[in-house]
Design a protein around this motif. Structure first.
Motif, short mmCIF file in Angstrom:
data_model
loop_
_atom_site.label_atom_id
_atom_site.label_comp_id
_atom_site.label_asym_id
_atom_site.label_seq_id
_atom_site.Cartn_x
_atom_site.Cartn_y
_atom_site.Cartn_z
N ALA A 135 0.51 1.54 16.37
CA ALA A 135 -0.12 0.52 15.53
C ALA A 135 -1.09 1.17 14.54
CB ALA A 135 -0.86 -0.49 16.41
N GLY A 136 -1.85 2.19 15.03
CA GLY A 136 -2.77 2.88 14.13
C GLY A 136 -2.04 3.59 13.00
N LYS A 138 0.86 2.79 11.82
CA LYS A 138 1.42 1.77 10.93
C LYS A 138 0.35 1.22 10.00
CE LYS A 138 4.01 -2.56 10.95
NZ LYS A 138 4.62 -3.61 11.81
N ARG A 139 -0.86 0.95 10.57
CA ARG A 139 -1.95 0.45 9.73
C ARG A 139 -2.35 1.49 8.69
NH1 ARG A 139 -3.76 -1.62 14.77
NH2 ARG A 139 -5.11 0.20 15.06
N SER A 140 -2.37 2.76 9.11
CA SER A 140 -2.71 3.81 8.16
C SER A 140 -1.69 3.90 7.04
CB SER A 140 -2.82 5.15 8.89
OG SER A 140 -3.07 6.20 7.99
N GLU A 142 0.33 1.54 6.00
CA GLU A 142 0.23 0.35 5.16
C GLU A 142 -0.97 0.45 4.22
OE1 GLU A 142 0.07 -2.79 7.94
OE2 GLU A 142 2.26 -2.90 8.24
N ALA A 143 -2.10 0.93 4.77
CA ALA A 143 -3.29 1.08 3.93
C ALA A 143 -3.05 2.10 2.82
CB ALA A 143 -4.50 1.48 4.79
N ARG A 146 -0.76 0.55 0.29
CA ARG A 146 -1.49 -0.45 -0.49
C ARG A 146 -2.43 0.23 -1.49
NH1 ARG A 146 -2.80 -3.14 3.41
NH2 ARG A 146 -4.81 -2.21 3.90
#
Length: 306
Positions: A135-136, A138-140, A142-143, A146
């Motif tokens: 999850a980390g 993936k968030r990284s 995505e960030a 973005r």
């Protein structure tokens, strides 16, 4: 053609071998238990017969005691014996051994249960760690994606707002003197009325595929909400009302009204950026909007984030 290599024999499965051996042993134990039971019953029967025969001998009349057959039977009965306890002892020992084996298996099963619970706990913790790590990541990602999109959008906006179209990149880089030479596309009135925002000035510009002047739009990309970037070193203050005359390639002269929304001054640090001002349309008739839309289909307008 070479013969296929023989498949190496697979090692026996220990669990399956133990299960098979236990099943065979259980079957053998069941047979032995049944045989022991029947042998014990037979021994009891023989023991009763022995007792009965001894009683018969004891009841033989005295005159017959000297009979050869009676003496032989009495001697045989005296020496005869029936062992009723030996089979029971063997049965008890077999049962005790089975109890010990069951107890050992119970202890082993308890140890296996504890090992299973410990392994399941470790697997649960590992699963949580892996899920949080995924999850980390993936968030990284995505960030980062973005942020990259935002940087690209900002770069495109800045490039569109501050640079001339790419079709003009082959020309010489404009300087203050070169910018002054562009005044053949622009006619400014007497500068005296430019001191007041309420004053209306008249501008003239020619727009084609290679001109420094060009149309611009905002985020809506609606040309009616955009305007014209007029390339000039002589700018007027923002908010100035403008009567703008311009022509398109092969078209008749057009006249629109607008207001100065932004300006770009001469900057020696960015000599490649043509100075000028952006005049936003205040009223754009539908036929003019259609003609402009046809033109911007052949030349991309500038971008100004209003």
């Amino acid at each position: 053609m070479n013969a296929p290599s023989p498949v190496p024999p697979q090692p026996p499965n220990r669990e399956a071998e133990l299960t098979r051996s236990e099943a065979e042993l259980a079957s053998q134990e069941a047979r032995l238990a049944d045989q022991l039971h029947r042998a014990a019953l037979e021994a009891e029967s023989l023991s009763r017969r022995l007792a009965e025969l001894r009683q018969q001998v004891s009841r033989v009349p005295a005159e017959r005691q000297a009979d050869e057959h009676v003496r032989a039977a009495s001697a045989r009965l005296e020496s005869a014996s029936v062992h009723t306890g030996s089979s029971e002892d063997a049965r008890e020992r077999a049962l005790a051994a089975r109890d010990e084996a069951l107890e050992a298996r119970r202890r082993a099963a308890q140890d296996a249960q504890k090992a299973l619970q410990a392994l399941q706990l470790l697997n649960t913790r590992a699963q949580q760690d892996l899920s949080e790590a995924e999850a980390g990541l993936k968030r990284s990602a995505e960030a980062a994606a973005r942020a990259q999109r935002e940087r690209e959008a900002a770069a495109r906006a800045a490039q569109a707002a501050q640079t001339v179209p790419a079709t003009q990149s082959h020309r010489a880089v404009p300087t203050r003197q070169a910018a002054g030479a562009q005044q053949e596309n622009l006619t400014l009135p007497d500068p005296r009325p430019l001191g007041s925002r309420a004053s209306r000035v008249r501008l003239q510009a020619t727009i084609n595929l290679n001109s420094d002047s060009n149309f611009f739009t905002g985020f809506t990309t609606n040309i009616s909400e955009g305007g014209i970037f007029v390339a000039t070193v002589q700018t007027v203050p923002r908010g100035t009302l403008v009567d703008l005359d311009f022509t398109l390639p092969g078209g008749r002269p057009m006249k629109v009204t607008g207001v100065v929304r932004w300006t770009r001054e001469v900057n020696d640090k960015t000599p490649e950026l043509m100075p000028g001002m952006g005049v936003q349309f205040t009223q754009l008739p539908p036929e003019m909007a259609a003609a402009i839309s046809d033109f911007v289909a052949t030349r991309e307008p500038l971008f100004f984030p209003d």
